[in-house]
Design a protein around this motif. Structure first.
Motif, short mmCIF file in Angstrom:
data_model
loop_
_atom_site.label_atom_id
_atom_site.label_comp_id
_atom_site.label_asym_id
_atom_site.label_seq_id
_atom_site.Cartn_x
_atom_site.Cartn_y
_atom_site.Cartn_z
N UNK A 87 0.86 -1.19 0.00
CA UNK A 87 0.00 0.00 0.00
C UNK A 87 0.89 1.23 0.00
N UNK A 88 0.75 2.06 -1.02
CA UNK A 88 1.55 3.28 -1.12
C UNK A 88 1.02 4.32 -0.15
N UNK A 89 1.87 4.74 0.79
CA UNK A 89 1.49 5.75 1.77
C UNK A 89 2.05 7.13 1.43
N UNK A 90 3.09 7.15 0.60
CA UNK A 90 3.68 8.43 0.23
C UNK A 90 4.50 8.30 -1.04
N UNK A 91 4.41 9.30 -1.90
CA UNK A 91 5.18 9.34 -3.14
C UNK A 91 6.25 10.41 -3.00
N UNK A 92 7.51 9.97 -2.94
CA UNK A 92 8.61 10.90 -2.76
C UNK A 92 9.11 11.46 -4.08
N UNK A 93 9.48 12.73 -4.07
CA UNK A 93 9.97 13.41 -5.27
C UNK A 93 11.49 13.40 -5.35
N UNK A 94 12.04 13.47 -6.56
CA UNK A 94 13.50 13.59 -6.71
C UNK A 94 13.99 14.91 -6.09
N UNK A 95 15.25 14.91 -5.70
CA UNK A 95 15.88 16.12 -5.18
C UNK A 95 17.26 16.27 -5.81
N UNK A 96 17.94 17.36 -5.50
CA UNK A 96 19.30 17.53 -6.01
C UNK A 96 20.23 16.47 -5.44
N UNK A 97 19.88 15.94 -4.25
CA UNK A 97 20.73 14.97 -3.57
C UNK A 97 20.41 13.54 -4.00
N UNK A 98 19.15 13.30 -4.29
CA UNK A 98 18.73 11.97 -4.77
C UNK A 98 17.80 12.21 -5.97
N UNK A 99 18.25 11.89 -7.19
CA UNK A 99 17.57 12.37 -8.40
C UNK A 99 16.41 11.52 -8.90
N UNK A 100 15.95 10.55 -8.10
CA UNK A 100 14.92 9.63 -8.58
C UNK A 100 13.68 9.68 -7.69
N UNK A 101 12.49 9.38 -8.24
CA UNK A 101 11.30 9.27 -7.39
C UNK A 101 11.38 8.04 -6.51
N UNK A 102 10.65 8.05 -5.39
CA UNK A 102 10.71 6.95 -4.42
C UNK A 102 9.36 6.86 -3.72
N UNK A 103 9.20 5.86 -2.88
CA UNK A 103 7.90 5.63 -2.26
C UNK A 103 8.04 5.20 -0.81
#
Length: 298
Positions: A87-103
């Motif tokens: 179950x996806x609880x949060x969708x993380x966005x890329x940043x300058x420090x970590x350039x990929x989406x995450x969950x």
């Protein structure tokens, strides 16, 4: 590629980075405990967040498609399947420090089953029930499953892997027998029915069990529609002979689909073994098990 590194293009991830990502994007969880979760996975790093959540971050850019696929389709698949799924609880966005989406997902309890440790047919029955329900799902706009197309699409990479294994004699692979098994799969008639919904990566590491029963299926990064043979992987990567037959009978698998399923599972193992043999013991161990099982089955 440095020694012990699975992929040449891995994105650096450590606990400090994950803490900063969570604190910045999900401050309500910033004070929860965080700990790297050991996994034999090849595409994502996982960190246990508190008691009830897990942060999952792609190790390579190739894993990004699976992130968006899960974020879109897991909520639509939820409640339709006989076992728990992430179950996806949060969708993380890329940043300058970590350039990929995450969950961030809800944590699912259970242990990964181990090939050779399955003692009866209960897990085979549970897996067949999951695959049966998955095949029956109808949702508009379904994506094509990874590996779900014609088996011939895997021929070049599989044949190259066989040749690479010929150059690794210490693995003790009978490459002539493996090549013959692969040719048999290629000779099987293609699937001529409608494409069906697939998990498309039913490896032991993506299954959760408790007391020998299936309690959860994770990692839907390859999901979509395609050839039903693609979800027969457990027959050779996990189940012993008797349970394998129970699995087949419960699904009513015809000879052509069985041959394609065996070929798909073999292809994955052949490609994985030379790639992961020195960097991912779990993947290499299961690949050897699959190759041995397929050759023993004949």
């Amino acid at each position: 590629m440095s020694a012990g590194q699975m992929h040449a293009d891995m994105v650096p991830i450590d606990e400090g980075l994950v803490r900063r990502l969570v604190a910045a994007q999900f401050p309500q969880w910033a004070e929860l405990g965080l700990e790297r979760f050991p996994s034999g996975g090849t595409v994502n790093a996982m960190y246990r967040l508190g008691e009830d959540m897990v942060v999952r971050l792609p190790l390579v850019e190739a894993g990004v498609k699976g992130v968006s696929l899960e974020q879109e389709w897991l909520p639509r698949l939820a409640g339709r399947l006989p076992t728990a799924i992430p179950e996806v609880l949060g969708a993380g966005d890329p940043t300058h420090e970590y350039p990929l989406p995450w969950s961030v997902y809800r944590w699912l309890e259970g242990e990964n089953p181990e090939a050779g440790a399955v003692r009866d047919s209960k897990l085979a029955e549970d897996l067949a029930a999951f695959v049966t329900v998955m095949r029956g799902i109808v949702l508009p706009g379904a994506p094509k499953a990874y590996r779900g197309g014609p088996l011939t699409l895997l021929d070049a990479s599989t044949s190259a892997a066989i040749e690479e294994l010929r150059g690794i004699p210490q693995e003790g692979i009978d490459c002539d027998a493996v090549a013959a098994a692969w040719e048999d799969a290629l000779a099987a008639p293609d699937w001529d029915g409608p494409p069906v919904w697939l998990h498309a990566d039913l490896m032991p590491g993506n299954l959760l069990v408790d007391d020998g029963r299936l309690t959860g299926v994770i990692d839907f990064g390859c999901t979509g529609i395609g050839d039903p043979a693609c979800d027969l992987f457990p027959a050779w990567n996990l189940l012993p002979t008797d349970a394998r037959e129970v699995f087949r009978q419960a699904l009513g698998v015809d000879d052509a689909t069985w041959r394609r399923g065996r070929g798909r599972t073999l292809s994955q193992a052949l490609i994985a073994l030379p790639y992961y043999r020195t960097t991912n013991p779990a993947m290499a161990h299961n690949a050897r098990h699959v190759i041995r099982t397929v050759l023993e089955e004949g």
